[in-house]
Design a protein around this motif. Structure first.
Motif, PDB file in Angstrom:
ATOM      1  N   ILE A 125       0.809  -1.140   0.087  1.00  7.82           N
ATOM      2  CA  ILE A 125       0.107   0.039   0.041  1.00  7.82           C
ATOM      3  C   ILE A 125       0.876   1.169   0.130  1.00  7.82           C
ATOM      4  O   ILE A 125       0.404   2.387  -0.211  1.00  7.82           O
ATOM      5  N   ARG A 126       2.281   1.118   0.554  1.00  3.20           N
ATOM      6  CA  ARG A 126       3.102   2.347   0.214  1.00  3.20           C
ATOM      7  C   ARG A 126       3.298   2.704  -1.030  1.00  3.20           C
ATOM      8  O   ARG A 126       3.550   3.711  -1.382  1.00  3.20           O
ATOM      9  N   TYR A 148      -4.486   5.467  -0.049  1.00  2.08           N
ATOM     10  CA  TYR A 148      -3.424   4.903   1.060  1.00  2.08           C
ATOM     11  C   TYR A 148      -4.078   5.044   2.361  1.00  2.08           C
ATOM     12  O   TYR A 148      -4.104   4.074   2.893  1.00  2.08           O
ATOM     13  N   GLY A 149      -4.662   6.322   2.393  1.00  2.00           N
ATOM     14  CA  GLY A 149      -5.367   6.442   3.778  1.00  2.00           C
ATOM     15  C   GLY A 149      -6.440   5.543   4.282  1.00  2.00           C
ATOM     16  O   GLY A 149      -6.728   5.004   5.171  1.00  2.00           O
ATOM     17  N   ILE A 150      -7.157   5.216   2.867  1.00  2.00           N
ATOM     18  CA  ILE A 150      -8.350   4.254   3.101  1.00  2.00           C
ATOM     19  C   ILE A 150      -7.754   2.820   3.359  1.00  2.00           C
ATOM     20  O   ILE A 150      -8.330   2.202   4.292  1.00  2.00           O
ATOM     21  N   LEU A 151      -7.103   2.443   2.496  1.00  2.38           N
ATOM     22  CA  LEU A 151      -6.591   1.015   2.447  1.00  2.38           C
ATOM     23  C   LEU A 151      -5.709   0.778   3.848  1.00  2.38           C
ATOM     24  O   LEU A 151      -5.633  -0.172   4.453  1.00  2.38           O
ATOM     25  N   ARG A 152      -4.813   1.931   4.489  1.00  2.00           N
ATOM     26  CA  ARG A 152      -4.125   1.764   5.779  1.00  2.00           C
ATOM     27  C   ARG A 152      -5.195   1.571   6.836  1.00  2.00           C
ATOM     28  O   ARG A 152      -4.926   0.642   7.723  1.00  2.00           O
ATOM     29  N   GLY A 153      -6.328   2.484   6.515  1.00  2.00           N
ATOM     30  CA  GLY A 153      -7.072   2.379   7.862  1.00  2.00           C
ATOM     31  C   GLY A 153      -8.235   1.085   7.834  1.00  2.00           C
ATOM     32  O   GLY A 153      -8.993   0.956   8.704  1.00  2.00           O
ATOM     33  N   ALA A 154      -8.172   0.406   6.670  1.00  2.00           N
ATOM     34  CA  ALA A 154      -9.361  -0.479   6.217  1.00  2.00           C
ATOM     35  C   ALA A 154      -9.149  -1.744   7.286  1.00  2.00           C
ATOM     36  O   ALA A 154      -8.168  -2.079   7.722  1.00  2.00           O
TER      37      ALA A 154
END
Length: 219
Positions: A44-45, A213-219
């Motif tokens: 995801i980075r 990135y924000g959505i995938l990291r916090g998913a």
């Protein structure tokens, strides 16, 4: 008779009592619920990496367009920065779990085919570029590559189904593909956007990638 002997006689702990089909379904369900960030933490980075690289390439290309520099500078800018992106991808994905290799389609190979198709399309259409002006010819080539990249995103999103990635995470890629293709249509038919086509694309992609990135990291 001891308790252990009683249990053995009843067969309560024997392998035959395990429902193999149900166990497989349960395991599949667990894998289905996994997101990209959970299964491939380093990947995801890449959204952040390409957010910066695409923005930099777009702004540099906007400068080339505005100053009417030689067309080969567009290729130099994008090739150089995308090679950096490819190296970053290789380094980050090289650290991920390889246990799922062979379970599904090779997404890197698919993107490679899209890239090769872009080269072929550009070679075929190059004779037409002489009939276009500097800005129109430049944006025509740019539109080809953005469109094919968007198609690559959509293909990748569908391919991730084979890796049991949940739908919400796949939508991040699908949204990127739709946005790119939609941007090309807008760039083609909305004249005020054309002089700033590169800069607008870079800023739009940066916002999309950082949000993803924000959505995938916090998913």
């Amino acid at each position: 008779m001891t308790e252990a002997e009683t249990d053995a006689g009843n067969g309560s702990d024997t392998p035959e009592d395990v429902d193999i089909d149900r166990l497989k379904r349960d395991l599949a369900g667990i894998k289905e619920a996994m997101g990209i960030g959970e299964r491939y933490p380093s990947v995801i980075r890449l959204w952040l990496v390409f957010a910066v690289l695409v923005l930099a390439a777009s702004l540099a290309s906007q400068y080339v367009l505005t100053e009417r520099l030689a067309s080969y500078w567009f290729g130099v800018v994008w090739f150089s920065l995308m090679v950096l992106g490819g190296l970053a991808s290789w380094r980050l994905t090289g650290r991920t779990d390889r246990s799922s290799a062979g379970e599904g389609p090779n997404i890197g190979y698919q993107f490679g085919l899209v890239f090769l198709s872009g080269i072929v399309v550009q070679l075929v259409t190059n004779p037409l570029l002489g009939t276009l002006g500097y800005v129109d010819g430049t944006l025509y080539v740019f539109s080809i590559w953005v469109t094919l990249t968007g198609i690559g995103y959509l293909i990748s999103a569908n391919s991730l189904r084979a890796y049991r990635i949940r739908r919400k995470d796949r939508l991040a890629l699908s949204l990127g593909g739709v946005l790119m293709i939609g941007y090309v249509v807008l760039l083609t038919y909305w004249e005020p956007l054309r002089p700033w086509g590169y800069a607008a694309f870079g800023i739009s992609y940066f916002i999309y990638a950082v949000a993803s990135y924000g959505i995938l990291r916090g998913a």
